[in-house]
Design an enzyme around this catalytic site. Sequence first.
Site, PDB file in Angstrom:
ATOM      1  N   THR A  19      -4.829  -1.184   3.748  1.00 18.80           N
ATOM      2  CA  THR A  19      -4.050   0.050   3.797  1.00 18.80           C
ATOM      3  C   THR A  19      -3.860   0.567   2.368  1.00 18.80           C
ATOM      4  OG1 THR A  19      -1.835  -0.925   3.506  1.00 18.80           O
ATOM      5  CG2 THR A  19      -2.755  -0.951   5.738  1.00 18.80           C
ATOM      6  N   ARG A  20      -3.044   1.621   2.243  1.00 16.97           N
ATOM      7  CA  ARG A  20      -2.729   2.182   0.925  1.00 16.97           C
ATOM      8  C   ARG A  20      -1.447   1.569   0.358  1.00 16.97           C
ATOM      9  NH1 ARG A  20      -0.386   7.005  -0.931  1.00 16.97           N
ATOM     10  NH2 ARG A  20       0.241   7.514   1.186  1.00 16.97           N
ATOM     11  N   LYS A  21      -0.906   0.559   1.029  1.00 16.05           N
ATOM     12  CA  LYS A  21       0.328  -0.102   0.575  1.00 16.05           C
ATOM     13  C   LYS A  21      -0.005  -1.137  -0.493  1.00 16.05           C
ATOM     14  CE  LYS A  21       2.521   0.514   5.093  1.00 16.05           C
ATOM     15  NZ  LYS A  21       3.075  -0.174   6.286  1.00 16.05           N
ATOM     16  N   THR A  22      -0.518  -0.664  -1.608  1.00 13.63           N
ATOM     17  CA  THR A  22      -0.942  -1.534  -2.693  1.00 13.63           C
ATOM     18  C   THR A  22       0.067  -1.509  -3.839  1.00 13.63           C
ATOM     19  OG1 THR A  22      -2.264   0.310  -3.540  1.00 13.63           O
ATOM     20  CG2 THR A  22      -3.410  -1.304  -2.175  1.00 13.63           C
TER      21      THR A  22
END
Length: 307
Positions: free
Chosen positions: A144-147
């Site tokens: 995901t983009r939850k980096t």
Amino acid sequence: MIDMALDHGSLEHILPVSWKSQITAWLAEDTPSFDVGGFVVGDAPRTATLWGKSQGILAGVPFFNEVFKQCGCTVEWHATEGCHVETHGGKKALATVTGPARGLLEGERVALNILARCSGVATQSRHLLVNLRSAGYKGIVAGTRKTTPGFRLVEKYGMLVGGADTHRMDLSTMTMLKDNHVWSRGSITEAVKAAKAAGGFSLKIEVEVQSEEEADEAIAAGADIIMLDNFTGEGVRVAARSLKERWAGKKQFLLEVSGGLTADNAESYICHDIDILSTSSIHQGVPHVDFSLKINVDKGTGPEISS
């Protein structure tokens, strides 16, 4: 069989032209002023060994190399990126780093931090992918983009080494319309219409939905990907089959499942109508792979040196 990006070439070639400046910034963060420890050891030529101390997938080789290149050192690898590091309860020599003592110690912590984190993401990605393939899932497994802010490039790189899909890299590479977008615009239909008008033909549009009714509206509006968010495993199977049958021959779209998926429960969401399983569990809070760098010292002359 798992078809991974790594099987088709060197992943260093996928990195943007700006990536080396990030290495420079990380080194500057670690040495913003005087390096007294570097003064102590000086520029005497030394060699050091990179040791793998826990099992996992080796990932982050280009970043590790560049750290030491900027510190005036060279790296010779004894393992290949993407391989499984087997320590058998001990440690395994993975690379030899050569250069001035000061350069070895200046780059050590930055290089190890990157390698440990990137390898941890790759390890978790590979673990989930192998489990899902063994359970019969043939679709896409994505992150995901939850980096971590400032570290996305490394974490996305780790996903690729592990065999997972990176999903969208940022807000510019795909438009994802979530509940806040829809509420702000007024409806799914209006949100998709505005996104298509601004994004043009080359930008894919994904819509997060909470029900079959919302999915139908998104598909009718022309969304490319429908995300079934926070559905139960059984709810996913029912909704996915219903949507694929209802829209067969009318609209083309992909179905994605996301929300709360982990290595422990992902198999319960498997069905042939789901094209993408996405989860932040392969990069958020994953254990690091343990590495150390030790300067080689002739036996009897003193202890190994490390900063």
